[in-house]
Design a protein around this motif. Structure first.
Motif, PDB file in Angstrom:
ATOM      1  N   CYS A 104      30.122  25.646  41.093  1.00  0.00           N
ATOM      2  CA  CYS A 104      31.411  25.910  40.431  1.00  0.00           C
ATOM      3  C   CYS A 104      31.190  26.398  39.004  1.00  0.00           C
ATOM      4  O   CYS A 104      30.142  26.133  38.405  1.00  0.00           O
ATOM      5  N   ALA A 120      32.066  29.142  43.047  1.00  0.00           N
ATOM      6  CA  ALA A 120      31.434  30.468  43.094  1.00  0.00           C
ATOM      7  C   ALA A 120      30.669  30.640  44.401  1.00  0.00           C
ATOM      8  O   ALA A 120      30.624  31.731  44.965  1.00  0.00           O
ATOM      9  N   THR A 121      30.043  29.557  44.888  1.00  0.00           N
ATOM     10  CA  THR A 121      29.411  29.619  46.212  1.00  0.00           C
ATOM     11  C   THR A 121      29.859  28.389  46.991  1.00  0.00           C
ATOM     12  O   THR A 121      30.106  27.335  46.413  1.00  0.00           O
ATOM     13  N   GLY A 130      27.752  36.431  44.971  1.00  0.00           N
ATOM     14  CA  GLY A 130      27.225  35.103  44.639  1.00  0.00           C
ATOM     15  C   GLY A 130      25.714  34.993  44.761  1.00  0.00           C
ATOM     16  O   GLY A 130      25.170  33.893  44.760  1.00  0.00           O
ATOM     17  N   VAL A 169      24.227  33.760  41.343  1.00  0.00           N
ATOM     18  CA  VAL A 169      24.651  32.370  41.113  1.00  0.00           C
ATOM     19  C   VAL A 169      23.804  31.428  41.977  1.00  0.00           C
ATOM     20  O   VAL A 169      23.363  30.376  41.523  1.00  0.00           O
ATOM     21  N   GLY A 192      30.756  34.386  48.261  1.00  0.00           N
ATOM     22  CA  GLY A 192      30.271  33.027  48.013  1.00  0.00           C
ATOM     23  C   GLY A 192      29.803  32.259  49.237  1.00  0.00           C
ATOM     24  O   GLY A 192      29.411  31.097  49.118  1.00  0.00           O
ATOM     25  N   ILE A 243      36.609  35.218  42.863  1.00  0.00           N
ATOM     26  CA  ILE A 243      36.449  33.815  43.279  1.00  0.00           C
ATOM     27  C   ILE A 243      37.696  32.982  42.948  1.00  0.00           C
ATOM     28  O   ILE A 243      37.861  31.891  43.458  1.00  0.00           O
TER      29      ILE A 243
END
Ligand SMILES: Nc1ncnc2c1ncn2[C@@H]1O[C@H](COP(=O)(O)OP(=O)(O)OP(=O)(O)O)[C@@H](O)[C@H]1O
Ligand code: SF4
Ligand SMILES: [Mg+2]
Length: 348
Positions: free
Chosen positions: A14, A24-25, A47, A50, A233, A281
């Protein structure tokens, strides 16, 4: 069965944003076996970076955090380690090549000093030994006259040479795992091919495992043992390179393969593009995240999110179409039109 060096399990990350905390994922799982190259592919914003920042726990410094899941490396959960402990893992056992290589080099220090610094920090080497090893590393990555280059600054080198220095820095401590985030994107085609050859050679020589992030399916075709396809994500498809290229089952993967330059030539049409854009997102669609762009979307897709599951040995897919046998024909027809794509990509 091959031992996994890295097991990313249901990793949810997050960020704190103006709109609150956003994911985010979401439940990302990826395994990397010993000596294997796994490519993480997907459009911009899906993502990929990330995920790599979370594995290295650098997400903690980028305004984000791991909400749940595990990052198992040699039986230890990196997601649960404190940040001081992670400093010993980063650079030493797992190294990373960042998306923007120039940002990894400090313009005010010579490349030799920069390589030597990580050796002194992680391997307790003396300055003299570290400098000698820096010369060896520059030689290993194919930089001519390393004894001269070691005393130069980044601005005295070409982009391709700086990328070799970044690789030398990443590999100096002989890591077991390399995470390379778009390591060739900024380079021209010839230099890109040289850097990919270099990574392949070093992987064999050093027995490393690689998680290679790329948006380029051509690079994935050349480098990957396995491919994980990421969208908004989540992992939407995962499998061996052969299965992903010869029998892609997720409409997004099929779209990515059809978007590879060179494919349009044989069909005499224009280069295929997946309609629409990847969602933010903060505004993810309901149900399947790909449904607003998917040519096969059915009512269920708009309401329920498909879960990644193994559909055949060595291939997992998150798509309702793959749950319903009557739809196999439709999707296979589409998939067949991209079959042979790997051979095509490799010919280029
Ligand atoms: N520090 C941050 N704060 C808030 N959101 C972020 C942050 N970093 C990334 N994101 C968001 O997370 C999502 C995934 O970004 P990420 O950088 O991982 O994409 P990517 O797949 O690596 O794309 P690219 O191919 O462009 O590098 C994007 O929507 C991005 O806006
Ligand atoms: S679940 Fe539905 S919308 Fe999503 S990729 Fe499959 S067919 Fe398309
Ligand atoms: Mg990225």
């Amino acid at each position: 069965m091959e031992r996994n060096i890295l097991e990313i399990k249901n990793l949810t990350t997050c960020f704190f944003t103006d709109d609150g905390t956003v994911k985010a994922t979401d439940r990302v799982s990826i395994n990397v076996g010993k000596g294997q190259t796994v490519c993480l592919v997907g459009e911009s914003g899906s993502g990929k970076s990330v995920t790599s920042l979370a594995v290295m726990r650098l997400i903690d410094y980028a305004g984000g955090f791991i909400q749940s899941g595990n990052v198992m490396f040699h039986g230890q959960d990196l997601a649960a380690k404190d940040l001081d402990e992670m400093m010993h893992v980063r650079g030493n056992k797992i190294a990373m090549i960042f998306q923007d290589p120039m940002s990894a080099l400090n313009p005010v220090f010579t490349v030799g000093d920069q390589i030597a610094e990580s050796l002194m920090l992680h391997q307790n080497m003396s300055q003299q030994d570290a400098f000698k090893k820096a010369i060896d590393m520059l030689r290993l990555v194919g930089i001519p006259a390393p004894e001269v280059r070691v005393k130069q600054y980044p601005h005295e080198m070409s982009g391709g040479m700086c990328q070799r220095v970044v690789i030398a820095m990443a590999l100096a401590c002989n890591p077991e795992m390399l995470i390379a985030d778009e390591p060739t994107t900024a380079l021209d085609v010839t230099v890109q091919a040289q850097i990919l050859d270099l990574l392949r050679r070093l992987q064999k020589e050093l027995g490393m495992s690689i998680l290679l992030i790329t948006h380029d399916m051509g690079v994935a075709a050349e480098m990957a043992d396995r491919i994980a396809v990421m969208y908004a994500g989540t992992i939407v498809e995962e499998g061996t390179v052969e299965r992903i290229f010869d029998e892609p089952r997720h409409p997004y993967t099929i779209g990515l393969l059809q978007s590879i330059p060179g494919f349009e030539g044989e069909r005499g049409g224009e280069l295929y593009t997946i309609q629409g854009t990847i969602p933010s997102i903060t505004q993810l669609p309901t149900g399947c995240r790909f449904h607003p762009r998917c040519p096969y979307a059915i009512d269920k897709c708009r309401k329920e999110e498909p879960i990644l599951r193994e559909v055949v040995t060595g291939q997992q897919v998150a798509c309702w179409l793959n749950e319903d046998v009557s739809n196999h024909f439709r999707i296979n027809q589409r998939a067949n039109s991209v079959a042979g794509s790997k051979a095509e990509v490799n010919r280029q």
